[in-house]
Motif scaffolding. Structure first.
Motif, PDB file in Angstrom:
ATOM      1  N   VAL A 148       0.834  -1.208   0.000  1.00 35.75           N
ATOM      2  CA  VAL A 148       0.000   0.000   0.000  1.00 35.75           C
ATOM      3  C   VAL A 148       0.869   1.259   0.000  1.00 35.75           C
ATOM      4  O   VAL A 148       0.628   2.197  -0.772  1.00 35.75           O
ATOM      5  CB  VAL A 148      -0.959  -0.006   1.217  1.00 35.75           C
ATOM      6  N   ILE A 149       1.899   1.273   0.842  1.00 38.71           N
ATOM      7  CA  ILE A 149       2.775   2.443   0.935  1.00 38.71           C
ATOM      8  C   ILE A 149       3.503   2.683  -0.389  1.00 38.71           C
ATOM      9  O   ILE A 149       3.580   3.813  -0.876  1.00 38.71           O
ATOM     10  CB  ILE A 149       3.773   2.273   2.094  1.00 38.71           C
ATOM     11  N   GLY A 150       4.047   1.626  -0.972  1.00 38.19           N
ATOM     12  CA  GLY A 150       4.755   1.762  -2.247  1.00 38.19           C
ATOM     13  C   GLY A 150       3.864   2.250  -3.363  1.00 38.19           C
ATOM     14  O   GLY A 150       4.261   3.087  -4.182  1.00 38.19           O
ATOM     15  N   THR A 151       2.635   1.760  -3.389  1.00 43.17           N
ATOM     16  CA  THR A 151       1.680   2.214  -4.401  1.00 43.17           C
ATOM     17  C   THR A 151       1.368   3.691  -4.206  1.00 43.17           C
ATOM     18  O   THR A 151       1.322   4.464  -5.169  1.00 43.17           O
ATOM     19  CB  THR A 151       0.387   1.372  -4.334  1.00 43.17           C
ATOM     20  N   ARG A 152       1.164   4.083  -2.966  1.00 46.11           N
ATOM     21  CA  ARG A 152       0.886   5.493  -2.663  1.00 46.11           C
ATOM     22  C   ARG A 152       2.055   6.378  -3.091  1.00 46.11           C
ATOM     23  O   ARG A 152       1.872   7.436  -3.681  1.00 46.11           O
ATOM     24  CB  ARG A 152       0.608   5.623  -1.158  1.00 46.11           C
ATOM     25  N   TRP A 153       3.286   5.945  -2.784  1.00 46.38           N
ATOM     26  CA  TRP A 153       4.458   6.723  -3.171  1.00 46.38           C
ATOM     27  C   TRP A 153       4.562   6.865  -4.683  1.00 46.38           C
ATOM     28  O   TRP A 153       4.894   7.934  -5.188  1.00 46.38           O
ATOM     29  CB  TRP A 153       5.721   6.090  -2.622  1.00 46.38           C
ATOM     30  N   ALA A 154       4.287   5.783  -5.404  1.00 46.04           N
ATOM     31  CA  ALA A 154       4.362   5.842  -6.863  1.00 46.04           C
ATOM     32  C   ALA A 154       3.319   6.812  -7.415  1.00 46.04           C
ATOM     33  O   ALA A 154       3.602   7.600  -8.326  1.00 46.04           O
ATOM     34  CB  ALA A 154       4.157   4.451  -7.454  1.00 46.04           C
ATOM     35  N   LEU A 155       2.126   6.759  -6.869  1.00 48.09           N
ATOM     36  CA  LEU A 155       1.076   7.679  -7.324  1.00 48.09           C
ATOM     37  C   LEU A 155       1.420   9.123  -6.980  1.00 48.09           C
ATOM     38  O   LEU A 155       1.146  10.034  -7.771  1.00 48.09           O
ATOM     39  CB  LEU A 155      -0.268   7.285  -6.719  1.00 48.09           C
ATOM     40  N   GLN A 156       2.020   9.349  -5.831  1.00 47.77           N
ATOM     41  CA  GLN A 156       2.450  10.701  -5.480  1.00 47.77           C
ATOM     42  C   GLN A 156       3.542  11.177  -6.429  1.00 47.77           C
ATOM     43  O   GLN A 156       3.544  12.329  -6.843  1.00 47.77           O
ATOM     44  CB  GLN A 156       2.960  10.756  -4.043  1.00 47.77           C
ATOM     45  N   GLY A 157       4.461  10.309  -6.766  1.00 50.75           N
ATOM     46  CA  GLY A 157       5.518  10.661  -7.711  1.00 50.75           C
ATOM     47  C   GLY A 157       4.971  10.994  -9.081  1.00 50.75           C
ATOM     48  O   GLY A 157       5.522  11.828  -9.797  1.00 50.75           O
ATOM     49  N   GLY A 172      -2.025  15.805  -6.878  1.00 50.93           N
ATOM     50  CA  GLY A 172      -1.764  17.239  -6.955  1.00 50.93           C
ATOM     51  C   GLY A 172      -0.266  17.497  -6.995  1.00 50.93           C
ATOM     52  O   GLY A 172       0.541  16.601  -6.816  1.00 50.93           O
ATOM     53  N   THR A 173       0.098  18.729  -7.235  1.00 50.61           N
ATOM     54  CA  THR A 173       1.526  19.035  -7.392  1.00 50.61           C
ATOM     55  C   THR A 173       2.051  19.964  -6.313  1.00 50.61           C
ATOM     56  O   THR A 173       3.082  20.581  -6.484  1.00 50.61           O
ATOM     57  CB  THR A 173       1.781  19.676  -8.775  1.00 50.61           C
ATOM     58  N   THR A 174       1.365  20.095  -5.201  1.00 56.05           N
ATOM     59  CA  THR A 174       1.848  21.003  -4.169  1.00 56.05           C
ATOM     60  C   THR A 174       2.473  20.229  -3.013  1.00 56.05           C
ATOM     61  O   THR A 174       1.872  19.326  -2.458  1.00 56.05           O
ATOM     62  CB  THR A 174       0.698  21.867  -3.611  1.00 56.05           C
ATOM     63  N   GLY A 175       3.693  20.589  -2.702  1.00 59.36           N
ATOM     64  CA  GLY A 175       4.344  20.098  -1.501  1.00 59.36           C
ATOM     65  C   GLY A 175       4.932  18.707  -1.556  1.00 59.36           C
ATOM     66  O   GLY A 175       4.472  17.836  -2.279  1.00 59.36           O
ATOM     67  N   GLY A 176       5.979  18.546  -0.787  1.00 55.82           N
ATOM     68  CA  GLY A 176       6.570  17.250  -0.488  1.00 55.82           C
ATOM     69  C   GLY A 176       6.901  16.364  -1.663  1.00 55.82           C
ATOM     70  O   GLY A 176       7.633  16.734  -2.560  1.00 55.82           O
ATOM     71  N   MET A 177       6.341  15.159  -1.647  1.00 61.02           N
ATOM     72  CA  MET A 177       6.681  14.122  -2.610  1.00 61.02           C
ATOM     73  C   MET A 177       5.894  14.239  -3.910  1.00 61.02           C
ATOM     74  O   MET A 177       6.228  13.579  -4.891  1.00 61.02           O
ATOM     75  CB  MET A 177       6.404  12.748  -1.985  1.00 61.02           C
ATOM     76  N   GLU A 197       7.373  14.457  -7.700  1.00 60.84           N
ATOM     77  CA  GLU A 197       8.815  14.197  -7.692  1.00 60.84           C
ATOM     78  C   GLU A 197       9.089  12.854  -8.372  1.00 60.84           C
ATOM     79  O   GLU A 197       8.639  11.808  -7.905  1.00 60.84           O
ATOM     80  CB  GLU A 197       9.354  14.162  -6.259  1.00 60.84           C
ATOM     81  N   PRO A 198       9.837  12.860  -9.464  1.00 64.86           N
ATOM     82  CA  PRO A 198      10.062  11.626 -10.233  1.00 64.86           C
ATOM     83  C   PRO A 198      10.769  10.513  -9.463  1.00 64.86           C
ATOM     84  O   PRO A 198      10.600   9.343  -9.784  1.00 64.86           O
ATOM     85  CB  PRO A 198      10.921  12.079 -11.415  1.00 64.86           C
ATOM     86  N   VAL A 199      11.564  10.855  -8.458  1.00 60.85           N
ATOM     87  CA  VAL A 199      12.290   9.820  -7.720  1.00 60.85           C
ATOM     88  C   VAL A 199      11.309   8.832  -7.059  1.00 60.85           C
ATOM     89  O   VAL A 199      11.613   7.645  -6.921  1.00 60.85           O
ATOM     90  CB  VAL A 199      13.252  10.455  -6.687  1.00 60.85           C
ATOM     91  N   TRP A 200      10.128   9.310  -6.687  1.00 65.85           N
ATOM     92  CA  TRP A 200       9.144   8.437  -6.035  1.00 65.85           C
ATOM     93  C   TRP A 200       8.484   7.503  -7.032  1.00 65.85           C
ATOM     94  O   TRP A 200       7.914   6.481  -6.644  1.00 65.85           O
ATOM     95  CB  TRP A 200       8.121   9.262  -5.267  1.00 65.85           C
ATOM     96  N   LEU A 201       8.584   7.827  -8.328  1.00 70.87           N
ATOM     97  CA  LEU A 201       8.128   6.890  -9.362  1.00 70.87           C
ATOM     98  C   LEU A 201       9.055   5.686  -9.461  1.00 70.87           C
ATOM     99  O   LEU A 201       8.675   4.641  -9.999  1.00 70.87           O
ATOM    100  CB  LEU A 201       8.060   7.584 -10.727  1.00 70.87           C
ATOM    101  N   LEU A 202      10.268   5.823  -8.967  1.00 71.73           N
ATOM    102  CA  LEU A 202      11.210   4.696  -8.936  1.00 71.73           C
ATOM    103  C   LEU A 202      11.142   3.946  -7.607  1.00 71.73           C
ATOM    104  O   LEU A 202      11.114   2.721  -7.578  1.00 71.73           O
ATOM    105  CB  LEU A 202      12.634   5.201  -9.173  1.00 71.73           C
ATOM    106  N   ILE A 203      11.123   4.691  -6.515  1.00 71.30           N
ATOM    107  CA  ILE A 203      11.137   4.078  -5.189  1.00 71.30           C
ATOM    108  C   ILE A 203       9.821   3.355  -4.900  1.00 71.30           C
ATOM    109  O   ILE A 203       9.821   2.242  -4.365  1.00 71.30           O
ATOM    110  CB  ILE A 203      11.421   5.142  -4.110  1.00 71.30           C
ATOM    111  N   GLY A 204       8.705   3.976  -5.245  1.00 67.98           N
ATOM    112  CA  GLY A 204       7.383   3.411  -4.945  1.00 67.98           C
ATOM    113  C   GLY A 204       7.164   2.006  -5.486  1.00 67.98           C
ATOM    114  O   GLY A 204       6.817   1.099  -4.725  1.00 67.98           O
TER     115      GLY A 204
END
Length: 69
Positions: free
Chosen positions: A16-25, A30-35, A38-45
């Motif tokens: 669940v966490i990895g999927t969320r990170w990938a979607l945030q990346g 949305g594009t405001t704040g934090g992750m 950020e393209p790096v989260w498309l790799l880590i997630g």
């Protein structure tokens, strides 16, 4: 048996966490704040999600094998 449950629950959480990170990346939330955006989260997630999925599947297999005994 406790290790198997811990592995299964941990795997589910990592998936669940990895999927969320990938979607945030990807900027899905949305594009405001934090992750967000950020393209790096498309790799880590996805890496975290796949690790979690492998733990989850392994845990489920162990639980099923334990019930058949």
């Amino acid at each position: 048996m406790k290790k198997t449950w811990a592995r299964t629950i941990g795997g589910a959480l990592l998936t669940v966490i990895g999927t969320r990170w990938a979607l945030q990346g990807a900027g899905v939330f949305g594009t405001t704040g934090g992750m967000n955006g950020e393209p790096v989260w498309l790799l880590i997630g996805p890496v975290v999600a796949l690790l979690g999925l492998s733990l989850l599947v392994g845990g489920i297999k162990q639980l099923r094998a334990g019930k058949q005994r």
